[in-house]
Enzyme design. Structure first.
Site, mmCIF file in Angstrom:
data_model
loop_
_atom_site.group_PDB
_atom_site.id
_atom_site.type_symbol
_atom_site.label_atom_id
_atom_site.label_comp_id
_atom_site.label_asym_id
_atom_site.label_seq_id
_atom_site.Cartn_x
_atom_site.Cartn_y
_atom_site.Cartn_z
ATOM 1 N N GLY A 40 -6.874 9.272 7.281
ATOM 2 C CA GLY A 40 -7.419 8.708 6.054
ATOM 3 C C GLY A 40 -6.725 9.077 4.758
ATOM 4 O O GLY A 40 -6.129 8.246 4.068
ATOM 5 N N GLY A 41 -6.784 10.354 4.396
ATOM 6 C CA GLY A 41 -6.243 10.788 3.106
ATOM 7 C C GLY A 41 -4.739 10.618 2.994
ATOM 8 O O GLY A 41 -4.211 10.282 1.930
ATOM 9 N N ASP A 255 -8.135 2.349 4.100
ATOM 10 C CA ASP A 255 -7.436 3.365 3.304
ATOM 11 C C ASP A 255 -6.642 2.716 2.171
ATOM 12 O O ASP A 255 -6.572 3.248 1.062
ATOM 13 C CB ASP A 255 -6.489 4.177 4.194
ATOM 14 C CG ASP A 255 -7.214 4.883 5.325
ATOM 15 O OD1 ASP A 255 -8.363 5.325 5.107
ATOM 16 O OD2 ASP A 255 -6.642 4.985 6.430
ATOM 17 N N GLY A 290 2.033 -3.192 12.203
ATOM 18 C CA GLY A 290 1.980 -1.806 12.676
ATOM 19 C C GLY A 290 1.219 -0.884 11.742
ATOM 20 O O GLY A 290 0.120 -1.198 11.281
#
Length: 309
Positions: A40-41, A255, A290
């Protein structure tokens, strides 16, 4: 220019393959794999920096795969702060079957994290120099579900605005602690958070506004995939449709949304404009194959479309 820091507790090396057709037993020949740092981050930082911002990645990393993750972050020229753990960093795999256009994703659980390791991670917040702390992704095994709530409390004491993008108990406890600048559940995660199903945009908006009014977050963004998203503050509710595009990969769309919306907020855009920039970022990720995530030029182009529409 505003600075952000991102916290990734269960990062991954993201491998992407393209094959003609998935067949059992046979060796499947593929073009060279694509390998990217993920989680995520880290994904948020990658997109935020592409858009022209400054980001520092704080992440847990261990084992030989952890060394490879560190090297990939350096290849992407990301400012990084590694918290060493004993367990091995996970490797996730995405396979695009060209014949059918289907995407298959294998995401392992990841390592178990010891108390001393997650405590070290928590302590890093005491020395952070940033305007926003983006806490994004799942919690690895061994971490308390209240971790994000504790991290947010530390950040708020230092005047750092927090953004939370997670799910399940970690999201529930994080929202209970309150005071976030932004939370970004998808619709399924939001329904789990409030404990009921929502069938209309009006119901979603009302429920999101209720979370904002109770102090969970100043802004609540509920993303709904191809149906766009709904943003609520204590005073207003906004809806933004997503432009229809042909999806190349869904990896990192959420994200990319967070990165673009925070970039908008950090650069003084109003809430709805920042939200539309987020929708543009999420859409830009969909058209990138991708584990490539959103490209800045695609995000800005889609945002211009949304603003004109």
């Amino acid at each position: 220019m505003m600075n952000i820091a991102t916290l990734t507790l269960n990062p991954t090396i993201d491998l992407a393959y393209v094959v003609d057709k998935l067949e059992p037993t046979d060796k499947l020949r593929a073009p060279p794999q694509q390998a990217d740092p993920g989680g995520g981050g880290i994904n948020v930082a990658r997109v935020f920096v592409r858009m022209g911002g400054n980001a520092r990645c704080i992440y847990l990393s261990g084992g030989s795969t952890g060394i490879a993750l560190d090297a990939l972050l350096d290849l992407h020229q990301l400012v990084r702060e590694r918290v060493a753990i004993e367990g091995h960093t996970r490797v996730s795999t995405t396979i695009l079957e060209q014949g059918s256009g289907k995407e298959f994703r294998v995401v392992p659980a990841g390592p178990e994290v010891k108390e001393s390791e997650w405590q070290d991670c928590l302590d890093r917040i005491d020395t952070l120099q940033c305007d926003y702390l983006v806490m994004s992704g799942s919690l690895p095994r061994g971490m308390p579900t209240a971790f994000y709530a504790r991290a947010a409390t530390k950040a708020h004491r230092r005047g750092i605005r927090t953004v939370l993008d997670t799910s399940g108990a970690a999201l529930k406890e994080g929202v209970s602690a309150g005071g976030h600048e932004l939370i970004k559940p998808n619709l399924k995660e939001f329904e789990q958070l409030i404990g009921k199903g929502l069938t209309t945009p009006e119901a979603i908006g009302k429920a999101a506004q209720s979370v904002a009014r109770q102090g969970g977050a100043r802004l609540v963004a509920v993303t709904m995939g191809e149906d766009g998203g709904i943003l609520a503050s204590a005073d207003e509710v906004w809806r933004c449709e997503a432009p229809q595009v042909e999806t190349a990969s869904a990896v990192g769309a959420g994200d990319s949304f967070v990165a673009a919306m925070v970039y908008g907020l950090a650069n003084g855009r109003n809430e709805f404009d920042a939200f539309r920039l987020g929708i543009a970022g999420g859409t830009a990720a969909l058209i990138t194959a991708g584990t490539g995530l959103a490209r800045a030029e695609d995000t800005q182009g889609i945002f211009a479309q949304l603003a004109a529409g």
